[in-house]
Motif scaffolding. Structure first.
Motif, PDB file in Angstrom:
ATOM      1  N   ILE A   1      -7.699   3.082   9.939  1.00 53.39           N
ATOM      2  CA  ILE A   1      -6.851   1.937   9.596  1.00 53.39           C
ATOM      3  C   ILE A   1      -7.690   0.706   9.313  1.00 53.39           C
TER       4      ILE A   1
ATOM      5  N   ASP B   1       5.865  -0.897   6.424  1.00 50.96           N
ATOM      6  CA  ASP B   1       4.958  -1.863   5.811  1.00 50.96           C
ATOM      7  C   ASP B   1       3.481  -1.454   5.863  1.00 50.96           C
ATOM      8  N   HIS B   2       3.236  -0.157   5.871  1.00 52.76           N
ATOM      9  CA  HIS B   2       1.837   0.267   5.734  1.00 52.76           C
ATOM     10  C   HIS B   2       1.604   0.792   4.310  1.00 52.76           C
ATOM     11  N   SER B   3       0.314   1.029   4.006  1.00 53.38           N
ATOM     12  CA  SER B   3      -0.010   1.679   2.736  1.00 53.38           C
ATOM     13  C   SER B   3      -1.049   2.747   3.026  1.00 53.38           C
TER      14      SER B   3
ATOM     15  N   GLY C   1      -2.071  -6.654   3.841  1.00 57.01           N
ATOM     16  CA  GLY C   1      -1.415  -5.448   4.346  1.00 57.01           C
ATOM     17  C   GLY C   1      -2.377  -4.533   5.066  1.00 57.01           C
ATOM     18  N   ARG C   2      -1.795  -3.502   5.597  1.00 55.22           N
ATOM     19  CA  ARG C   2      -2.529  -2.523   6.388  1.00 55.22           C
ATOM     20  C   ARG C   2      -2.777  -1.320   5.492  1.00 55.22           C
TER      21      ARG C   2
ATOM     22  N   LYS D   1      -4.188   2.492   5.333  1.00 55.20           N
ATOM     23  CA  LYS D   1      -4.594   3.640   6.138  1.00 55.20           C
ATOM     24  C   LYS D   1      -5.233   4.681   5.235  1.00 55.20           C
TER      25      LYS D   1
ATOM     26  N   ASP E   1       6.018   2.157   9.738  1.00 57.04           N
ATOM     27  CA  ASP E   1       5.628   2.824   8.501  1.00 57.04           C
ATOM     28  C   ASP E   1       6.092   2.061   7.259  1.00 57.04           C
TER      29      ASP E   1
ATOM     30  N   TRP F   1      -6.974  -3.196   8.866  1.00 52.99           N
ATOM     31  CA  TRP F   1      -5.916  -4.198   9.017  1.00 52.99           C
ATOM     32  C   TRP F   1      -6.124  -5.352   8.056  1.00 52.99           C
TER      33      TRP F   1
END
Ligand SMILES: Nc1ncnc2c1ncn2[C@@H]1O[C@H](COP(=O)(O)OP(=O)(O)OP(=O)(O)O)[C@@H](O)[C@H]1O
Ligand SMILES: [Mg+2]
Lengths: 243, 414
Positions: free
Chosen positions: B104, B204-206, B119-120, B122, B202, B106
């Motif tokens: 990850i 707001d993750h990419s 954004g985050r 992964k 999930d 951040w």
């Protein structure tokens, strides 16, 4: 006292009611009231027995026992030769249905249903099929002079008419005996005389009757007068001999 | 029986008002119990769905430090599984459906056109899509084995992040700058109500291929592993086995659980389930009490009816009615009230539940959590039988009492 019963000639020789040493004690919790203190009574077919006596002497109590509406505290009771003690509740219901017809002081008609349905009720309990019931009820109401009032509710009838319906109901199952506890007690003199006439007619037509009454004039027209005082039979004689 | 019916039909029953009140009481009780239990059932299903939204039969294993000495080495040594080791570890763990590395980054700048969002990002192995339920909206896809093998610059977006970046436009096929490197958006995650999360939601993750991630950010290790098993019952063993394999490779005591702290989601889902069963029982008890109150109402009214008609009972007995002919009509009366009330209640409850199912759960936070109430047949049947028994007893007992007294006493009753 039982010797007295033997003295007066039986009407037919066939006993419908036979009581020996019948006692009734009301247990009200605090006090015990001995309403009947040993009653010996034998009633035969075709008799018209008037039961007289002061208020509280035990007349109604005796009548309830005769009609199997209540259970005695002691003594033996046979109705139509059948021993009453030891019968189940449903057997007692059957005895009341087939052997006894009741006429009450307060009429005790069911208010929501018609005169017809009131008279029909014992026939329903007796398992009579609907068709036979209808014929029987119509005949009975004719007989008490209410053939044109069959669909009336009890509330739409006069006191005398209500008592006629009650008499028709008592006769529905052709009982061995008709019991009436002060049947004229709630009626005016005219209707009372009228109802008494109905009872006398029934007797003449062969019914066996036991009537509690305060009316000595009526009692005198019975075949036999039984006088009760304080839970005992104090006199039992043919009506002609009554003073 | 014929006699009972004759008498039942003949006896002008309760006043209309009273009958109505009795029926209403029973209907109310039925509605209450059915609605409460339907809500319970809906809640249970929704809780289950929400708690499974993160993934089913998965465990999450984080990198930490040893707490036990091992072969002359002191505790306190950090353990970091490398991205490159994952295929080796996976090959030693045939009992796992998949072993996934998750790295990850951040607060990375993501730029779409003029819009930039922190954004985050992964990096994951591609089975992550299935394991963590990253289902793509139609028109897009999750990362593929080829993306990973060829170190492609492709990115999969959480639905809210996608909306932040692209607004109403379809992001699929568009270019997105990740830390100034151009990526192609291949898919957007379907909206889901997620209960339970680690490292953020999930939505707001990419996600990019883990191989690409390593090259982009220059970090060789994962933040955590995601383990997936076929059968949830084997989760505990799978976690222990994974720890053994990792311990063998990185040299630490395999019994050192705190070196790789683990979240067993199978276990926590069980707890969740118990909670919803508990909630359902609680609602059921409340409903049953409400129904009981309705039942007491019927019993009360039947008692009053019998009392009112004591003299009538006496008259009928004097005319030769057997006990069953006295009690029968009252039982029928009690039964018919509960029957009519129960059926009415069930109809009302069904209509309400049906109406509720038309309220969209989307965008309604409360409904998203509660779910739509579900009417269940067994509950209906159980309610109906309870009502039946109440009606039976409520009619039977008072009448039975009245019929068991000598008619002389009943006739004297005023
Ligand atoms: N249910 C009862 N409980 C207690 N005592 C009773 C009950 N019924 C009658 N008694 C008592 O038994 C005695 C006889 O009562 P019963 O009703 O037979 O008299 P009766 O001769 O019919 O009087 P009446 O002419 O006033 O009708 C009375 O002392 C009465 O108080
Ligand atoms: Mg009396």
């Amino acid at each position: 006292m039982s010797s007295r019963i033997e003295k007066h000639p039986p009407a037919s020789g066939r006993p419908i009611i036979e009581m020996a040493g019948i006692r009734k004690v009301y247990d009200t919790g605090k006090v015990q009231v001995e309403a009947l203190k040993g009653i010996d009574l034998r009633i035969e077919k075709g008799e018209f027995v008037a039961i007289v006596g002061p208020s509280g002497s035990g007349k109604s109590t005796l009548m309830n026992l005769v009609g199997c509406l209540d259970t005695p505290s002691g003594g033996d009771y046979f109705i139509g030769g059948e021993k009453v003690a030891g019968l189940t509740r449903d057997q007692l219901a059957d005895v009341r249905n087939r052997r006894v017809g009741f006429v009450f002081q307060a009429f005790n008609l069911l208010p929501q249903i018609s005169a017809f349905e009131n008279v029909e009720m014992p026939l329903v309990f007796g398992g009579v099929p609907p068709k036979a019931r209808r014929a029987k009820v119509a005949g009975l109401l004719e007989r008490v002079g209410l053939g044109d009032r069959m669909d009336h509710k009890p509330t739409e009838l006069s006191g005398g008419q209500m008592q006629r319906v009650a008499i028709a109901r008592a006769l529905a199952m052709d009982p061995d005996i008709v019991l009436a506890d002060e049947p004229t007690g709630n009626l005016d003199t005219t209707s009372g005389t009228d109802i008494m006439g109905v009872f006398l007619d029934l007797w003449k037509q062969g019914s066996t009757l036991v009537v509690i009454t305060h009316d000595l004039a009526l009692a005198r027209r019975a075949s036999r007068i039984v006088e009760i005082r304080d839970g005992r039979i104090v006199s039992d004689r043919p009506a002609e001999q009554a003073a | 029986m014929k006699v009972v019916f004759h008498l039942f039909l003949q006896s002008a029953t309760l006043g209309r008002k009273r009958a109505f009140l009795t029926i209403a009481a029973i209907a109310w009780g039925t509605v209450a119990i059915l609605l409460l239990l339907s809500f319970g059932e809906g809640l249970k299903q929704q809780l289950g769905r929400n708690s499974r939204a993160m993934g089913e039969n998965i465990g999450v294993m984080w990198m930490s430090e040893t707490t036990k000495p091992w072969k002359g080495m002191n505790p306190g040594r950090p353990i970091r599984v490398t991205i490159d080791d994952i295929p080796v570890l996976a090959s030693r763990l045939p009992e796992l459906e998949s072993l996934i590395g998750e790295a990850i980054q951040w607060r990375t700048n993501l730029t779409a056109g003029k819009k930039t969002v922190a954004g985050r990002v992964k990096g994951v192995n591609y089975p992550y899509g299935e394991a963590r339920k990253q289902y793509p909206v139609a028109g897009g896809r999750f990362l593929s084995p080829l993306d990973e093998a060829e170190r492609r610059r492709v990115i999969f977006l959480g639905n809210e992040l996608a909306e932040n970046l692209f607004g109403k436009d379809d992001p699929v096929g568009q270019t997105l700058l990740v830390a100034n490197a151009p990526f192609t958006v291949v898919g957007v995650m379907q909206k889901k109500t997620q209960m339970g999360a680690y490292a953020g939601m999930d939505k707001d993750h990419s996600i990019i291929p883990i191989s690409t991630w390593k090259a982009l950010f220059g970090r060789p290790t994962v933040n955590n592993l995601v383990l997936r098993v076929r059968d949830g019952a084997k989760m505990k063993d799978a976690i222990a086995r994974t720890r053994e394999v990792v311990a063998a490779k990185y040299g630490f005591d395999p019994s050192d659980e705190r070196a790789l702290p683990t979240w067993d989601t199978v276990e926590s889902q069980k707890v969740n389930q118990n909670v919803s069963v508990g909630i359902q029982m609680f609602l059921g008890i409340i409903g049953a009490l409400t129904l009981l109150i309705g039942g007491v109402g019927v019993a009360n009214i039947m008692y009053a009816v019998v009392k009112e008609r004591t003299r009538e009972i006496g008259v009928k007995m004097a005319l030769g009615a057997k006990t069953g002919w006295i009690t029968g009509p009252f039982v029928l009366e009690g039964l018919s009230y509960t029957l009519v009330g129960g059926v009415a209640g069930m109809l009302i409850a069904s209509l309400l539940v049906l109406g509720m199912s038309f309220i969209p759960t989307d965008g309604n936070k409360v409904m998203e959590f509660l779910g739509t109430p579900k009417l269940s047949l067994p509950i209906g049947v159980a309610t109906a039988s309870i009502l039946g028994v109440i009606g039976l007893l409520a009619g039977y007992f008072p009448a039975r009492r009245a019929a068991s007294i000598d008619p002389a006493a009943t006739l004297r009753y005023e």
